[in-house]
Design an enzyme around this catalytic site. Structure first.
Site, PDB file in Angstrom:
ATOM      1  CG  ASN A   6      -1.841   1.132   1.307  1.00 43.49           C
ATOM      2  OD1 ASN A   6      -1.467   2.259   1.018  1.00 43.49           O
ATOM      3  ND2 ASN A   6      -3.074   0.877   1.694  1.00 43.49           N
ATOM      4  CG  ASP A   8      -3.113   4.620   0.512  1.00 44.45           C
ATOM      5  OD1 ASP A   8      -3.050   4.459  -0.718  1.00 44.45           O
ATOM      6  OD2 ASP A   8      -4.029   4.165   1.220  1.00 44.45           O
ATOM      7  CG  HIS A   9       1.319   5.499   4.810  1.00 50.57           C
ATOM      8  ND1 HIS A   9       0.597   6.283   5.670  1.00 50.57           N
ATOM      9  CD2 HIS A   9       0.816   4.256   4.915  1.00 50.57           C
ATOM     10  CE1 HIS A   9      -0.298   5.531   6.288  1.00 50.57           C
ATOM     11  NE2 HIS A   9      -0.184   4.298   5.844  1.00 50.57           N
ATOM     12  CG  HIS A  42      -8.282   4.130   0.783  1.00 51.50           C
ATOM     13  ND1 HIS A  42      -8.483   4.069   2.139  1.00 51.50           N
ATOM     14  CD2 HIS A  42      -9.473   4.469   0.251  1.00 51.50           C
ATOM     15  CE1 HIS A  42      -9.752   4.348   2.413  1.00 51.50           C
ATOM     16  NE2 HIS A  42     -10.372   4.610   1.288  1.00 51.50           N
ATOM     17  NE  ARG A  44      -9.564   8.533   3.848  1.00 50.89           N
ATOM     18  CZ  ARG A  44      -9.734   7.735   4.903  1.00 50.89           C
ATOM     19  NH1 ARG A  44      -8.906   6.754   5.139  1.00 50.89           N
ATOM     20  NH2 ARG A  44     -10.720   7.943   5.736  1.00 50.89           N
ATOM     21  NE  ARG A  48      -7.877  11.498   5.150  1.00 51.33           N
ATOM     22  CZ  ARG A  48      -8.321  10.965   6.282  1.00 51.33           C
ATOM     23  NH1 ARG A  48      -7.517  10.237   7.022  1.00 51.33           N
ATOM     24  NH2 ARG A  48      -9.561  11.143   6.676  1.00 51.33           N
ATOM     25  CG  HIS A  49      -3.720   9.109   1.331  1.00 46.38           C
ATOM     26  ND1 HIS A  49      -4.478   8.375   0.473  1.00 46.38           N
ATOM     27  CD2 HIS A  49      -4.011   8.658   2.580  1.00 46.38           C
ATOM     28  CE1 HIS A  49      -5.190   7.496   1.154  1.00 46.38           C
ATOM     29  NE2 HIS A  49      -4.957   7.649   2.439  1.00 46.38           N
ATOM     30  CD  GLU A  69      -7.061  -0.310   0.870  1.00 45.69           C
ATOM     31  OE1 GLU A  69      -7.136   0.788   1.448  1.00 45.69           O
ATOM     32  OE2 GLU A  69      -6.329  -1.213   1.273  1.00 45.69           O
ATOM     33  CB  THR A 100      -9.335   1.914   7.094  1.00 46.81           C
ATOM     34  OG1 THR A 100      -8.888   2.561   5.914  1.00 46.81           O
ATOM     35  CG2 THR A 100     -10.691   1.299   6.860  1.00 46.81           C
ATOM     36  CD  GLU A 151      -7.346  -5.988   3.187  1.00 50.30           C
ATOM     37  OE1 GLU A 151      -7.717  -5.559   2.081  1.00 50.30           O
ATOM     38  OE2 GLU A 151      -6.491  -5.413   3.888  1.00 50.30           O
ATOM     39  CG  HIS A 191      -5.456  -1.601   9.259  1.00 45.83           C
ATOM     40  ND1 HIS A 191      -4.993  -0.990  10.377  1.00 45.83           N
ATOM     41  CD2 HIS A 191      -6.002  -0.628   8.497  1.00 45.83           C
ATOM     42  CE1 HIS A 191      -5.259   0.299  10.303  1.00 45.83           C
ATOM     43  NE2 HIS A 191      -5.867   0.553   9.162  1.00 45.83           N
ATOM     44  N   GLY A 192      -2.006  -2.716   9.993  1.00 42.27           N
ATOM     45  CA  GLY A 192      -1.158  -2.744  11.185  1.00 42.27           C
ATOM     46  C   GLY A 192      -0.118  -3.852  11.187  1.00 42.27           C
ATOM     47  CG  HIS A 214       2.298   3.256   9.001  1.00 44.37           C
ATOM     48  ND1 HIS A 214       2.996   3.001  10.155  1.00 44.37           N
ATOM     49  CD2 HIS A 214       2.283   4.594   8.851  1.00 44.37           C
ATOM     50  CE1 HIS A 214       3.361   4.152  10.682  1.00 44.37           C
ATOM     51  NE2 HIS A 214       2.937   5.127   9.913  1.00 44.37           N
TER      52      HIS A 214
HETATM   53  N1  PXP Z   1      -5.914  -2.984   4.169  1.00 40.58           N
HETATM   54  C1  PXP Z   1      -6.808  -1.959   4.185  1.00 40.58           C
HETATM   55  C2  PXP Z   1      -8.207  -2.226   3.754  1.00 40.58           C
HETATM   56  C3  PXP Z   1      -6.419  -0.662   4.578  1.00 40.58           C
HETATM   57  O1  PXP Z   1      -7.330   0.339   4.576  1.00 40.58           O
HETATM   58  C4  PXP Z   1      -5.069  -0.431   4.936  1.00 40.58           C
HETATM   59  C5  PXP Z   1      -4.628   0.928   5.316  1.00 40.58           C
HETATM   60  O2  PXP Z   1      -4.844   1.848   4.312  1.00 40.58           O
HETATM   61  C6  PXP Z   1      -4.182  -1.522   4.879  1.00 40.58           C
HETATM   62  C7  PXP Z   1      -4.634  -2.781   4.525  1.00 40.58           C
HETATM   63  C8  PXP Z   1      -2.731  -1.360   5.202  1.00 40.58           C
HETATM   64  O3  PXP Z   1      -2.581  -1.041   6.546  1.00 40.58           O
HETATM   65  P1  PXP Z   1      -1.164  -0.565   7.072  1.00 40.58           P
HETATM   66  O4  PXP Z   1      -0.851   0.736   6.408  1.00 40.58           O
HETATM   67  O5  PXP Z   1      -1.375  -0.437   8.547  1.00 40.58           O
HETATM   68  O6  PXP Z   1      -0.169  -1.630   6.708  1.00 40.58           O
END
Ligand code: PXP
Length: 242
Positions: A6, A8-9, A42, A44, A48-49, A69, A100, A151, A191-192, A214
């Site tokens: 991902n 996005d960051h 993603h 949005r 924002r990103h 996403e 999210t 997911e 996520h995380g 992230h």
């Molecule tokens: N999956 C989904 C659906 C998410 O919204 C995100 C964060 O944008 C991630 C995975 C990735 O999460 P992380 O950035 O914490 O690795």
């Protein structure tokens, strides 16, 4: 196990200055060189990103599949239909949240909108996934809505601190994966997830795709600082005739 990165960051850092660097599309190329099996973005509603331009360019340049996403929102669904990414993951979206926060609401009142969004995406030839909490009832309701995959939200696992809590959350993910597979769904997770906590999740039988953002982008900043400073220092030395 497929690894989707991902990016996005990377866009978040760019948007902090509303400039053109770092470019998430260039980051995607490098992620692919590093072995990413796919790229996740993603888009949005508040932009924002990630920006429309990013997805547009990614669709034309990425060598690996794109997982878009998106919220259940007509404007974004229109764009998804036009771009036709390999996969679309429906996620909840709140303007106030930093990221999210929870899984998609798949209750009665939300089901109609999700079903219509899935139909639109499937008609456009796009593989679909729902980002959900790893709860048996949520998995069953999700299966009824007809996505290709779910997911599983790994946030609570990632936030668990002591061994017993971690084991409990891992078991939740394992059980949800098993149930989803029995109901004919492909299973992804994310996520995380970090370098420290990813291995047990990557080892869950039946889970075929992880989305990680992230932690990987954070590490990229740190492992890249020394070289980046050296390159700037070299320019200063050159300017001084050194
Ligand atoms: N999956 C989904 C659906 C998410 O919204 C995100 C964060 O944008 C991630 C995975 C990735 O999460 P992380 O950035 O914490 O690795």
């Amino acid at each position: 196990m497929r690894l989707y990165i991902n990016i996005d960051h990377v866009a978040t850092v760019r948007q902090a200055r509303r400039t053109d660097e770092p470019d998430p599309v260039r980051a995607a190329v490098l992620a692919e060189l590093g072995g990413a099996d796919g790229i996740t973005v993603h888009l949005r509603e508040d932009r924002r990103h990630i920006q429309d331009r990013d997805v547009d360019l990614l669709m034309r340049t990425a060598r690996t599949p794109i997982n878009l996403e998106l919220a259940v929102a007509d404007g974004i669904l229109d764009l998804a239909e036009a771009w036709q990414p390999h996969q679309a993951t429906l996620v909840p979206e709140k303007r106030q949240e930093v990221t999210t926060e929870g899984g998609l609401d798949v209750g009665e009142s939300a089901a109609g909108g999700i079903r219509r969004a899935l139909e639109r995406l499937h008609s456009a030839g796009i593989r679909t996934s729902l980002f959900i909490d790893p709860e048996p009832e949520v998995v069953r309701r999700s299966a009824d809505l007809g996505p290709t995959a779910v997911e599983l939200h790994t946030g609570e696992y990632a936030n668990a601190r002591d061994a017993a809590a971690i084991a409990k959350q891992l078991e939740r993910l394992r059980a949800a994966t098993e149930l989803a597979r029995e109901l004919g769904l492909a299973v992804h997770a994310g996520h995380g997830l970090t370098y420290e906590n990813v291995m047990p999740v990557a080892g869950i039988p039946g889970c075929e795709e992880l989305n990680i953002g992230h932690s990987v982008i954070s590490r990229s900043v740190l492992v890249g600082i020394e070289r980046s400073v050296r390159e700037m220092k070299e320019l200063l030395l050159r300017a001084a005739g050194g």
